[in-house]
Design a protein around this motif. Structure first.
Motif, mmCIF file in Angstrom:
data_model
loop_
_atom_site.group_PDB
_atom_site.id
_atom_site.type_symbol
_atom_site.label_atom_id
_atom_site.label_comp_id
_atom_site.label_asym_id
_atom_site.label_seq_id
_atom_site.Cartn_x
_atom_site.Cartn_y
_atom_site.Cartn_z
ATOM 1 N N MET A 1 101.385 29.582 89.601
ATOM 2 C CA MET A 1 102.116 29.553 88.349
ATOM 3 C C MET A 1 101.349 30.419 87.347
ATOM 4 N N THR A 2 102.087 31.146 86.553
ATOM 5 C CA THR A 2 101.427 31.965 85.541
ATOM 6 C C THR A 2 100.892 31.080 84.420
ATOM 7 N N SER A 3 99.805 31.503 83.825
ATOM 8 C CA SER A 3 99.234 30.741 82.708
ATOM 9 C C SER A 3 100.218 30.705 81.538
ATOM 10 N N ARG A 4 101.024 31.770 81.376
ATOM 11 C CA ARG A 4 102.010 31.786 80.302
ATOM 12 C C ARG A 4 103.011 30.652 80.464
ATOM 13 N N LEU A 5 103.529 30.466 81.688
ATOM 14 C CA LEU A 5 104.499 29.411 81.925
ATOM 15 C C LEU A 5 103.862 28.034 81.716
ATOM 16 N N SER A 6 102.640 27.850 82.198
ATOM 17 C CA SER A 6 101.992 26.544 82.018
ATOM 18 C C SER A 6 101.788 26.244 80.535
ATOM 19 N N ILE A 13 96.149 21.306 82.128
ATOM 20 C CA ILE A 13 95.449 22.168 83.069
ATOM 21 C C ILE A 13 94.169 21.466 83.508
ATOM 22 N N HIS A 14 93.917 21.500 84.827
ATOM 23 C CA HIS A 14 92.713 20.900 85.391
ATOM 24 C C HIS A 14 91.840 22.007 85.957
ATOM 25 N N GLU A 15 90.545 21.754 85.957
ATOM 26 C CA GLU A 15 89.603 22.732 86.472
ATOM 27 C C GLU A 15 89.017 22.204 87.767
ATOM 28 N N GLN A 16 88.852 23.094 88.742
ATOM 29 C CA GLN A 16 88.275 22.680 90.019
ATOM 30 C C GLN A 16 87.515 23.855 90.599
ATOM 31 N N ASP A 17 86.329 23.579 91.108
ATOM 32 C CA ASP A 17 85.567 24.612 91.789
ATOM 33 C C ASP A 17 86.032 24.675 93.235
ATOM 34 N N ILE A 18 86.369 25.865 93.679
ATOM 35 C CA ILE A 18 86.833 26.085 95.045
ATOM 36 C C ILE A 18 85.797 26.942 95.745
ATOM 37 N N GLU A 19 85.346 26.504 96.912
ATOM 38 C CA GLU A 19 84.390 27.285 97.682
ATOM 39 C C GLU A 19 85.131 28.348 98.467
ATOM 40 N N GLN A 26 84.313 29.605 93.248
ATOM 41 C CA GLN A 26 85.151 30.161 92.196
ATOM 42 C C GLN A 26 85.714 29.039 91.348
ATOM 43 N N ASN A 27 85.665 29.243 90.044
ATOM 44 C CA ASN A 27 86.235 28.295 89.109
ATOM 45 C C ASN A 27 87.742 28.519 89.084
ATOM 46 N N THR A 28 88.519 27.494 89.421
ATOM 47 C CA THR A 28 89.962 27.623 89.550
ATOM 48 C C THR A 28 90.648 26.596 88.667
ATOM 49 N N TYR A 29 91.813 26.967 88.170
ATOM 50 C CA TYR A 29 92.596 26.057 87.333
ATOM 51 C C TYR A 29 93.887 25.721 88.056
ATOM 52 N N TYR A 30 94.311 24.480 87.922
ATOM 53 C CA TYR A 30 95.572 24.070 88.529
ATOM 54 C C TYR A 30 96.285 23.098 87.606
ATOM 55 N N TYR A 42 118.089 17.095 93.176
ATOM 56 C CA TYR A 42 116.872 17.427 93.915
ATOM 57 C C TYR A 42 115.744 17.815 92.964
ATOM 58 N N CYS A 43 114.562 17.253 93.216
ATOM 59 C CA CYS A 43 113.363 17.676 92.479
ATOM 60 C C CYS A 43 112.143 17.434 93.352
ATOM 61 N N ALA A 44 111.074 18.120 93.058
ATOM 62 C CA ALA A 44 109.813 17.972 93.780
ATOM 63 C C ALA A 44 108.677 18.187 92.801
ATOM 64 N N THR A 45 107.663 17.355 92.891
ATOM 65 C CA THR A 45 106.474 17.501 92.058
ATOM 66 C C THR A 45 105.414 18.208 92.892
ATOM 67 N N LEU A 46 104.875 19.291 92.353
ATOM 68 C CA LEU A 46 103.945 20.151 93.079
ATOM 69 C C LEU A 46 102.705 20.435 92.260
ATOM 70 N N ASN A 47 101.622 20.742 92.946
ATOM 71 C CA ASN A 47 100.429 21.273 92.300
ATOM 72 C C ASN A 47 100.503 22.789 92.379
ATOM 73 N N PHE A 48 100.135 23.461 91.295
ATOM 74 C CA PHE A 48 100.156 24.915 91.236
ATOM 75 C C PHE A 48 98.795 25.430 90.791
ATOM 76 N N LEU A 49 98.312 26.471 91.449
ATOM 77 C CA LEU A 49 97.184 27.212 90.908
ATOM 78 C C LEU A 49 97.688 27.942 89.678
ATOM 79 N N VAL A 50 96.880 28.012 88.639
ATOM 80 C CA VAL A 50 97.280 28.707 87.417
ATOM 81 C C VAL A 50 96.528 30.033 87.376
ATOM 82 N N ILE A 51 97.301 31.125 87.369
ATOM 83 C CA ILE A 51 96.726 32.460 87.349
ATOM 84 C C ILE A 51 97.442 33.291 86.293
ATOM 85 N N GLU A 52 96.825 34.401 85.922
ATOM 86 C CA GLU A 52 97.406 35.245 84.871
ATOM 87 C C GLU A 52 98.730 35.856 85.306
#
Length: 196
Positions: A1-6, A13-19, A26-30, A42-52
């Motif tokens: 997901m784009t950071s603009r949309l979030s 936004i949550h922060e998580q270190d990903i190896e 790498q410091n990652t946001y989701y 119909y709907c679904a709840t999902l986790n998204f990585l947040v990127i530019e």
């Protein structure tokens, strides 16, 4: 997901270190968001990585650029598909296969296919070169594609390590774990229903 949309949706936004690899972290946001159909429940709840940025903007197609007609009774997931623009989210393959419905319309040889999805009809496949402007996009990678895909899925899996269950599904799973066993032959037996 784009950071603009979030930001537009005011999502937490949550922060998580990903190896990544053996030595790089790498410091990652989701974030978590619910997507849904405009036409049904119909709907679904999902986790998204947040990127530019997910990818470059999609091309704009004018009516003249589209040598096909969409049947007017079809409810498109994106009725403005021809306008192009920024890609806001990418849905993982795990959910993608659950979105596909029975229903496909082949317009003609060399044209896109209309595919029915739980979110509405989509237009999929190759576009004929109607834009007259051939552009190439090259993504150079010094590591193997399969390794990169594995890292991507590991990141997605780490964000989805706890399935989201309704209270009814959670209770069903709890009862199953409590009352069902598997014997040495691999057969299931339950302790809840008396056997004769």
């Amino acid at each position: 997901m784009t950071s603009r949309l979030s930001q537009d949706l005011q999502l937490k936004i949550h922060e998580q270190d990903i190896e990544i690899g053996a030595t790089c972290t790498q410091n990652t946001y989701y974030t978590k968001a619910t997507i849904g159909s405009r036409f049904n429940g119909y709907c679904a709840t999902l986790n998204f990585l947040v990127i530019e940025r997910v990818t470059r903007n999609l091309p704009v197609l004018t009516k003249a650029d589209r040598p096909w007609e969409i049947p007017p009774n079809l409810k498109l997931a994106d009725p403005e598909y021809h306008a192009g623009g920024e890609v806001d989210i990418v849905i993982g393959i795990g959910l993608f296969w659950n979105l596909i419905c029975i229903g496909q319309i082949r317009l003609s040889r060399g044209l896109p296919v209309l595919q029915k999805m739980k979110l509405g009809w989509i237009i999929a496949g190759d576009l004929p070169n109607v834009l007259g402007d051939l552009r190439a996009m090259c993504n150079l990678s010094l590591s193997r594609l399969d390794t990169q895909i594995e890292k991507f899925w590991n990141i997605e899996e780490s964000l989805n390590h706890h399935p989201i269950l309704s209270s009814e599904e959670a209770r069903c799973e709890e009862l199953f774990k409590k009352d069902v066993t598997r014997d040495n032959d691999g057969k299931f037996s339950d302790n809840y229903i008396p056997h004769s």
